[in-house]
Design an enzyme around this catalytic site. Structure first.
Site, mmCIF file in Angstrom:
data_model
loop_
_atom_site.group_PDB
_atom_site.id
_atom_site.type_symbol
_atom_site.label_atom_id
_atom_site.label_comp_id
_atom_site.label_asym_id
_atom_site.label_seq_id
_atom_site.Cartn_x
_atom_site.Cartn_y
_atom_site.Cartn_z
ATOM 1 N N ASP A 123 -3.744 6.015 2.697
ATOM 2 C CA ASP A 123 -3.014 7.112 3.638
ATOM 3 C C ASP A 123 -3.627 6.549 5.077
ATOM 4 O O ASP A 123 -4.697 6.565 5.248
ATOM 5 C CB ASP A 123 -3.652 8.265 3.080
ATOM 6 C CG ASP A 123 -3.226 9.479 4.277
ATOM 7 O OD1 ASP A 123 -2.866 9.241 5.425
ATOM 8 O OD2 ASP A 123 -2.895 10.695 3.656
ATOM 9 N N THR A 146 17.257 5.313 4.232
ATOM 10 C CA THR A 146 15.692 5.485 3.486
ATOM 11 C C THR A 146 15.611 6.994 3.096
ATOM 12 O O THR A 146 16.591 7.881 3.431
ATOM 13 C CB THR A 146 14.704 4.919 4.489
ATOM 14 O OG1 THR A 146 14.666 5.961 5.668
ATOM 15 C CG2 THR A 146 15.138 3.546 5.107
ATOM 16 N N THR A 152 0.794 -1.216 0.230
ATOM 17 C CA THR A 152 0.072 0.141 -0.055
ATOM 18 C C THR A 152 0.762 1.194 0.038
ATOM 19 O O THR A 152 2.173 1.183 0.565
ATOM 20 C CB THR A 152 -1.031 0.071 1.147
ATOM 21 O OG1 THR A 152 -0.296 0.176 2.440
ATOM 22 C CG2 THR A 152 -1.808 -1.255 1.217
ATOM 23 N N SER A 198 8.858 0.770 15.270
ATOM 24 C CA SER A 198 9.329 2.004 16.146
ATOM 25 C C SER A 198 10.682 2.364 15.761
ATOM 26 O O SER A 198 10.895 2.456 14.639
ATOM 27 C CB SER A 198 9.549 1.231 17.711
ATOM 28 O OG SER A 198 9.878 1.947 18.539
ATOM 29 N N LYS A 219 7.437 7.454 19.086
ATOM 30 C CA LYS A 219 7.653 6.046 18.990
ATOM 31 C C LYS A 219 8.000 5.398 20.468
ATOM 32 O O LYS A 219 7.613 3.983 20.538
ATOM 33 C CB LYS A 219 9.187 6.012 18.499
ATOM 34 C CG LYS A 219 9.305 6.374 17.041
ATOM 35 C CD LYS A 219 8.707 5.520 16.157
ATOM 36 C CE LYS A 219 8.895 5.861 14.510
ATOM 37 N NZ LYS A 219 7.893 4.955 13.580
ATOM 38 N N TYR A 253 9.310 13.172 18.030
ATOM 39 C CA TYR A 253 9.316 11.819 17.390
ATOM 40 C C TYR A 253 9.705 10.919 18.345
ATOM 41 O O TYR A 253 9.022 9.724 18.208
ATOM 42 C CB TYR A 253 10.600 11.925 16.369
ATOM 43 C CG TYR A 253 11.005 10.788 15.608
ATOM 44 C CD1 TYR A 253 9.801 10.209 14.645
ATOM 45 C CD2 TYR A 253 11.906 9.940 16.071
ATOM 46 C CE1 TYR A 253 10.082 9.115 14.010
ATOM 47 C CE2 TYR A 253 12.181 8.819 15.143
ATOM 48 C CZ TYR A 253 11.222 8.332 14.305
ATOM 49 O OH TYR A 253 11.405 7.007 13.661
ATOM 50 N N ASN A 272 4.425 0.123 8.887
ATOM 51 C CA ASN A 272 5.883 0.930 8.533
ATOM 52 C C ASN A 272 5.608 2.348 8.162
ATOM 53 O O ASN A 272 6.920 3.032 8.648
ATOM 54 C CB ASN A 272 6.468 -0.150 7.489
ATOM 55 C CG ASN A 272 7.555 1.110 6.695
ATOM 56 O OD1 ASN A 272 8.656 1.024 7.106
ATOM 57 N ND2 ASN A 272 7.019 1.480 5.218
HETATM 58 N N1 LIG Z 1 15.374 5.402 8.312
HETATM 59 C C1 LIG Z 1 15.611 5.245 9.619
HETATM 60 O O1 LIG Z 1 16.851 5.561 10.001
HETATM 61 C C2 LIG Z 1 14.587 4.844 10.685
HETATM 62 C C3 LIG Z 1 15.170 4.704 11.693
HETATM 63 C C4 LIG Z 1 14.179 4.194 12.670
HETATM 64 C C5 LIG Z 1 12.706 4.030 12.422
HETATM 65 N N2 LIG Z 1 12.380 4.434 11.198
HETATM 66 C C6 LIG Z 1 10.972 4.255 10.780
HETATM 67 O O2 LIG Z 1 10.888 3.300 9.673
HETATM 68 C C7 LIG Z 1 9.515 3.655 9.087
HETATM 69 C C8 LIG Z 1 9.515 3.818 7.495
HETATM 70 O O3 LIG Z 1 10.461 4.867 7.226
HETATM 71 P P1 LIG Z 1 11.911 4.996 6.380
HETATM 72 O O4 LIG Z 1 12.868 4.985 7.110
HETATM 73 O O5 LIG Z 1 11.578 3.509 5.324
HETATM 74 O O6 LIG Z 1 11.352 6.349 5.540
HETATM 75 P P2 LIG Z 1 10.944 6.851 4.200
HETATM 76 O O7 LIG Z 1 11.716 6.154 3.207
HETATM 77 O O8 LIG Z 1 10.609 8.073 4.369
HETATM 78 O O9 LIG Z 1 9.545 6.059 4.079
HETATM 79 C C9 LIG Z 1 8.456 6.338 4.770
HETATM 80 C C10 LIG Z 1 7.123 5.713 4.119
HETATM 81 O O10 LIG Z 1 5.951 6.336 4.983
HETATM 82 C C11 LIG Z 1 5.012 6.587 4.073
HETATM 83 N N3 LIG Z 1 4.121 7.649 4.658
HETATM 84 C C12 LIG Z 1 4.154 8.557 5.151
HETATM 85 N N4 LIG Z 1 3.091 9.281 5.598
HETATM 86 C C13 LIG Z 1 2.078 8.285 5.314
HETATM 87 C C14 LIG Z 1 0.708 8.388 5.447
HETATM 88 N N5 LIG Z 1 -0.103 9.280 6.213
HETATM 89 N N6 LIG Z 1 -0.150 7.338 4.998
HETATM 90 C C15 LIG Z 1 0.719 6.318 4.344
HETATM 91 N N7 LIG Z 1 1.837 6.105 4.144
HETATM 92 C C16 LIG Z 1 2.854 7.276 4.818
HETATM 93 C C17 LIG Z 1 5.836 7.260 2.890
HETATM 94 O O11 LIG Z 1 4.956 7.515 1.814
HETATM 95 P P3 LIG Z 1 5.150 8.777 0.766
HETATM 96 O O12 LIG Z 1 5.982 8.399 -0.270
HETATM 97 O O13 LIG Z 1 3.478 8.961 0.215
HETATM 98 O O14 LIG Z 1 5.427 10.002 1.382
HETATM 99 C C18 LIG Z 1 6.988 6.226 2.527
HETATM 100 O O15 LIG Z 1 6.312 5.288 1.960
HETATM 101 C C19 LIG Z 1 8.982 4.871 9.683
HETATM 102 O O16 LIG Z 1 8.034 4.484 10.959
HETATM 103 C C20 LIG Z 1 10.219 5.335 10.697
HETATM 104 O O17 LIG Z 1 10.005 6.261 11.634
HETATM 105 C C21 LIG Z 1 13.105 4.698 10.269
#
Ligand SMILES: NC(=O)c1ccc[n+]([C@@H]2O[C@H](COP(=O)([O-])OP(=O)(O)OC[C@H]3O[C@@H](n4cnc5c(N)ncnc54)[C@H](OP(=O)(O)O)[C@@H]3O)[C@@H](O)[C@H]2O)c1
Length: 281
Positions: free
Chosen positions: A58, A185, A34, A136, A154, A150, A85
């Protein structure tokens, strides 16, 4: 757990995309990928073998959540793994953070995850099986300056998941908290709003916010490796699935350090803590 249906939120980029890409290559597995905009899921077309469903979602939209859950049940008849996620970040000092932006982040990171989970639980309860994978962060265990809100989202995910895990344990439903440190990411870049401090007293934090921005996509963590680990844990370690899984050396080091220090601190104040109860008769 083979031949199962996985439903993932936020699969346009990052962890969600890595996991969707991996699962799309697994035979005998149904993938529901999704995203807010499904035209961002064209990368899956090369793998389409009739078991991939791309749906608009969303996670702040309850109608879309209900629609997605219904469509998945109609097509595949089960939801075995929900991966919550989707998420975003916000950098800024506690005092100067923008309330509306922070509230939106809570709507995505906390309420989006909660609403998705509540929509899927009836299916999992009926099946008497399922795994809820909640993203998380190490920021759900450990707090950093400029990430207070943030951190708040979490920590909320951690608390809710820990409670939920106990409520659904006897229904054979598992909860897995993923706690990554920095991964390559879009999170630190486009997915995190940055509010540089305007108050002189907080100027020292401007640099760290800018550094995080500049470091985006140079972090140590590899989202493809994370996807392999999540798939392996859910598929091959269902019986022994841990509640908490830090990912990345930094996350593991910080988690161990936090709990070690917390334990020592709690022991140090043990007598004071106990003295607050009514004396035992
Ligand atoms: N990367 C890190 O260092 C890190 C570390 C710890 C935790 N995390 C967690 O990992 C998870 C995934 O993030 P990521 O690191 O993969 O970052 P990312 O590449 O920015 O991906 C975030 C995803 O969330 C989607 N999203 C944002 N708002 C949304 C909404 N209202 N409805 C549905 N989808 C939505 C984005 O979609 P769009 O393309 O439409 O914006 C994107 O697909 C998050 O929960 C983040 O907090 C990340």
């Amino acid at each position: 757990m083979a031949n199962k249906t996985w439903l993932i939120t936020g699969t346009s980029t990052g962890f969600g995309r890595s996991l969707a890409t991996l699962l799309a290559q697994k035979p005998n597995l149904n993938l529901v990928a999704t995203a807010r905009h499904t035209d961002q899921l064209d990368y899956l077309d090369q793998y389409d073998h009739g078991q991939i469903q791309k749906l608009t979602l969303d996670v702040t939209n309850q109608d879309e959540i209900n629609q997605v859950v219904k469509q998945v049940n109609d097509r595949f008849g089960s939801i075995d793994v929900l991966v919550n996620n989707a998420g975003l970040g916000y950098f800024g000092t506690f005092e100067e953070s923008d309330r509306d932006a922070v509230e939106y982040m809570f709507n995505v990171n906390v309420w989006g995850l909660a609403d998705m989970t509540r929509a899927v639980l009836p299916t999992m309860r009926q099946q008497r099986s399922g795994v809820i994978v909640n993203f998380s962060s190490i920021a759900g265990l450990f707090s950093f300056p400029t990430l207070s809100f943030y951190n708040g989202t979490k920590y909320a995910v951690e608390g809710m998941s820990e409670s939920l895990a106990q409520e659904v344990k006897d229904l054979n439903i598992k909860v897995l908290l993923i706690e990554p440190s920095g991964f390559r990411t879009d999170w630190a870049g486009r997915s995190s709003q940055k509010a540089l401090p305007t108050t002189t007293d907080y100027q020292q934090f401007a640099e760290s916010i800018e550094q995080n921005n500049a470091n985006a996509h140079h972090e140590a963590g590899d989202p493809d490796a994370a996807a392999e680990i999540i798939y392996d844990q859910v598929t091959n370690n269902y019986a022994q699935l841990p509640l908490r899984l830090p990912l990345g050396k930094f996350a593991s080091d910080m988690a161990i350090d936090k709990y070690t220090k917390s334990l020592a601190g709690f022991k140090q104040v043990r007598d004071i803590s106990v003295s607050a109860d009514q004396p035992e008769k």
